[in-house]
Design an enzyme around this catalytic site. Structure first.
Site, PDB file in Angstrom:
ATOM      1  CG  ASP A 148      -0.098   0.045   2.529  1.00  0.00           C
ATOM      2  OD1 ASP A 148      -0.067   1.108   3.154  1.00  0.00           O
ATOM      3  OD2 ASP A 148       0.505  -0.981   2.904  1.00  0.00           O
ATOM      4  CG  HIS A 502      -0.872  -7.504  -2.120  1.00  0.00           C
ATOM      5  ND1 HIS A 502      -2.119  -7.700  -2.678  1.00  0.00           N
ATOM      6  CD2 HIS A 502      -1.016  -6.489  -1.228  1.00  0.00           C
ATOM      7  CE1 HIS A 502      -2.976  -6.843  -2.148  1.00  0.00           C
ATOM      8  NE2 HIS A 502      -2.325  -6.099  -1.267  1.00  0.00           N
ATOM      9  CG  ASP A 547       4.533 -15.484  -7.690  1.00  0.00           C
ATOM     10  OD1 ASP A 547       4.236 -14.359  -7.248  1.00  0.00           O
ATOM     11  OD2 ASP A 547       5.312 -15.664  -8.646  1.00  0.00           O
ATOM     12  CD  GLU A 556       1.207  -5.941   1.961  1.00  0.00           C
ATOM     13  OE1 GLU A 556       0.972  -4.729   1.842  1.00  0.00           O
ATOM     14  OE2 GLU A 556       0.646  -6.670   2.798  1.00  0.00           O
TER      15      GLU A 556
END
Length: 578
Positions: A148, A502, A547, A556
């Site tokens: 993020d 991610h 994956d 992540e």
């Protein structure tokens, strides 16, 4: 399908070398790029272990030293290719250091250095102080934390600390160049003697996050816990994330961690820029003063309805311990030592009483974003003052390293983990353990040097150091492909390196491959996301991995999963004499 697992990047000529087979074989051979047999040996049956679920067979080729490109063959099965070379880890080291550059927030990227991974300036607006009627604050800069776009004080402080402790323990890290913009060094001494040249790359990159963390500190010394939008952005590029930024509440954990990392940074940057170092120390002492004036824990919870990373902790004792230890090592002032003694007693009592612990082993060797007493003990080890706390740190690291070596004896991969370690971010659990082993080896190396390199002590130390080094190498091997998933958990490094982190920008930037050097979170028995829950139930811990971009609980990335690998590889480079 039968497979041969090994480190897909490769090996130094004189290091331990092995492959792990999941099928029975009597013999193996090493084959070069031309198809010629270069070495052969016997396969040893290790047996089945619970972390991989494999009945494992080990092919040891530590006695093969010739540089080149090879693969292993046994019973008609071939392994991925690997290299034997003195410089085998050079690209890996540069990649894991440079990945922080790609994670820079604000307007810090340059097309010259970011290349196809460049994006436009992002998150340049001032941040609203949540719940307060006050002016917005400029907190631009720093690193995006993970998949993020949030920026978090405790996580950032710990990531920087891993890098800077790497510099303190292994100053050869200062020699690693990884193609980022140069930063001019300042004045290195009180008499304004000027240094010619630039900051070493690792210090230039760490300074990006240190400068941001300074902006997160309030005038009274306290530190905002995080700056994020109210909710996570969808999968968009950083510059498209234009929602309002919020500075969320002060926490005592963030304030303590910043006091600690600023004090640590002072000990390094004073050799390059005295004015900057003095600013760091002033900020460290200001944060520490706030902690003294506010002895009760000020913990953190997300605002109602907000879903960005919480980074909550059950206590702030380990953070305060780290701060006291770091300031003591940086200043030599006895009052900080006395505070560290107090926090040590408090943490020991808390640890004994805790019904649930988010860690295995000795609390005084914890090196994660939450429990940070191990970082405090690293400062104590650097003080090298022979004090009771120094002896506590030394004993804790050596005993924990021995526990990890005992774990490594229990599985065919030689991995120092057990099944309880395969949690969210299991690769960080591994890398924290490899840091502990690296520090333990350093302690024994120093002891051997001080013993003059002879006599019973030196012989005992050499034997113990070899045990630690074997566990470190096995851990690196695991991370780079010697695992039952047959995958390298570092992008761009290894024939079967994972490709789908991610991570918002790499998911949608129209570049086929992610940037190199990112460490995956790795196998996680919790399987907390929907995609992960499509995996078969009751998998062995090492096989709980996929994956896939959607697997935030497995795949992540974060800054503090990369930073411990930098520390560990700095130790490897030191052993290489680099």
């Amino acid at each position: 399908m039968s497979k041969i697992f090994l480190n897909q990047v490769g090996f130094q000529p004189d290091s331990a070398k092995k492959a792990v087979l999941d099928f029975e074989a009597d013999e193996f051979k090493i084959v070069d790029d031309a198809g010629n047999e270069a070495f052969n040996g016997r396969v040893i049956h290790f047996g089945k272990d619970e972390i991989s679920g494999e009945d494992t067979y080990v092919a040891d080729f530590g006695g093969f030293y010739k540089a080149g490109r090879y693969h292993v063959e046994a019973n008609g099965v071939s392994s991925p290719n690997f290299e034997i070379s003195e410089n085998v880890y050079d690209k890996l080291m540069k990649d894991i250091c440079k990945c922080f550059y790609y994670l820079r927030c604000g307007d810090a990227l340059d097309r010259k250095y970011a290349g196809e991974f460049y994006h436009e300036p992002c998150h340049m607006s001032k941040a609203t102080v949540y719940g307060e009627d006050t002016d917005p604050v400029d907190v631009t800069g720093g690193w995006h934390d993970a998949g993020d776009y949030g920026r978090y004080s405790t996580a950032g402080a710990v990531a920087v600390a891993h890098l800077l402790y790497g510099v303190r323990f292994f100053d050869n890290l200062l020699n690693v160049e990884f193609d980022i913009p140069k930063v001019q060094a300042g004045s290195a001494s009180a008499d304004n003697t000027s240094i010619s040249g630039y900051l070493p790359d690792i210090l230039a990159e760490a300074k990006v996050e240190l400068d941001f963390l300074m902006k997160m500190q309030r005038e009274n010394g306290s530190v905002w816990h995080k700056v994020t939008t109210f909710c996570h952005a969808p999968f968009i590029m950083p510059e498209e994330d234009t929602s309002e930024l919020f500075l969320f509440n002060v926490s005592s954990m963030a304030t303590a961690d910043i006091a600690a990392v600023f004090a640590l940074a002072y000990t390094i940057y004073r050799n390059y820029d005295a004015e900057y170092a003095d600013k760091l120390m002033d900020r460290a002492k200001r944060a520490y003063k706030w902690l003294q004036d506010n002895p009760e824990p000020l913990l953190f919870k997300n605002a109602e309805g907000s879903n960005t990373g919480e980074y909550g902790e059950a206590e702030d004792i380990s953070n305060r311990f780290w701060a006291a230890c770091a300031l003591y090592e940086a200043t030599g002032e006895k009052s900080y030592y006395q505070d560290a003694e107090t926090q040590k007693e408090r943490l020991g009592s808390f640890d004994k009483a805790a019904e649930f612990k988010g860690y295995q082993g000795d609390v005084f060797t914890c090196l994660g974003w939450a429990e940070v007493a191990g970082l405090g003990c690293m400062s104590l080890l650097l003080s090298d003052d022979g004090s009771e706390l120094f002896e506590l740190a030394k004993k804790s690291y050596l005993q924990e390293a021995d526990r990890l070596c005992d774990n490594a004896d229990k599985n065919g991969f030689g991995l120092c983990m057990d099944k309880k370690d395969f949690i969210w971010g299991s690769n960080m659990e591994l890398l924290k353990y490899l840091m502990v082993l690296t520090v333990a080896e350093h302690i024994n190396s120093e002891t051997a040097t001080n013993a003059g390199g002879n006599g019973k002590l030196a012989k005992s130390v050499k034997k113990t150091r070899s045990k630690y080094e074997s566990a470190i190498i096995a851990g690196i091997d695991y991370l780079l492909g010697c695992n039952s998933m047959d995958v390298s958990y570092v992008t761009g490094n290894g024939e079967k390196a994972f490709k789908n982190p991610h991570l918002r920008p790499t998911a949608i930037d129209d570049v086929e491959q992610p940037w190199p050097g990112l460490v995956s979170g790795g196998p996680n028995v919790g399987l907390q996301d929907e995609r992960a829950q499509t995996l078969p139930k009751d998998l062995p811990p090492m096989k709980c991995y996929l994956d896939h971009i959607d697997c935030y609980s497995l795949n992540e990335i974060t800054i503090y999963w990369n930073s411990p690998l930098v520390f560990v590889m700095a130790g490897v480079f030191r052993r290489m004499g680099r």
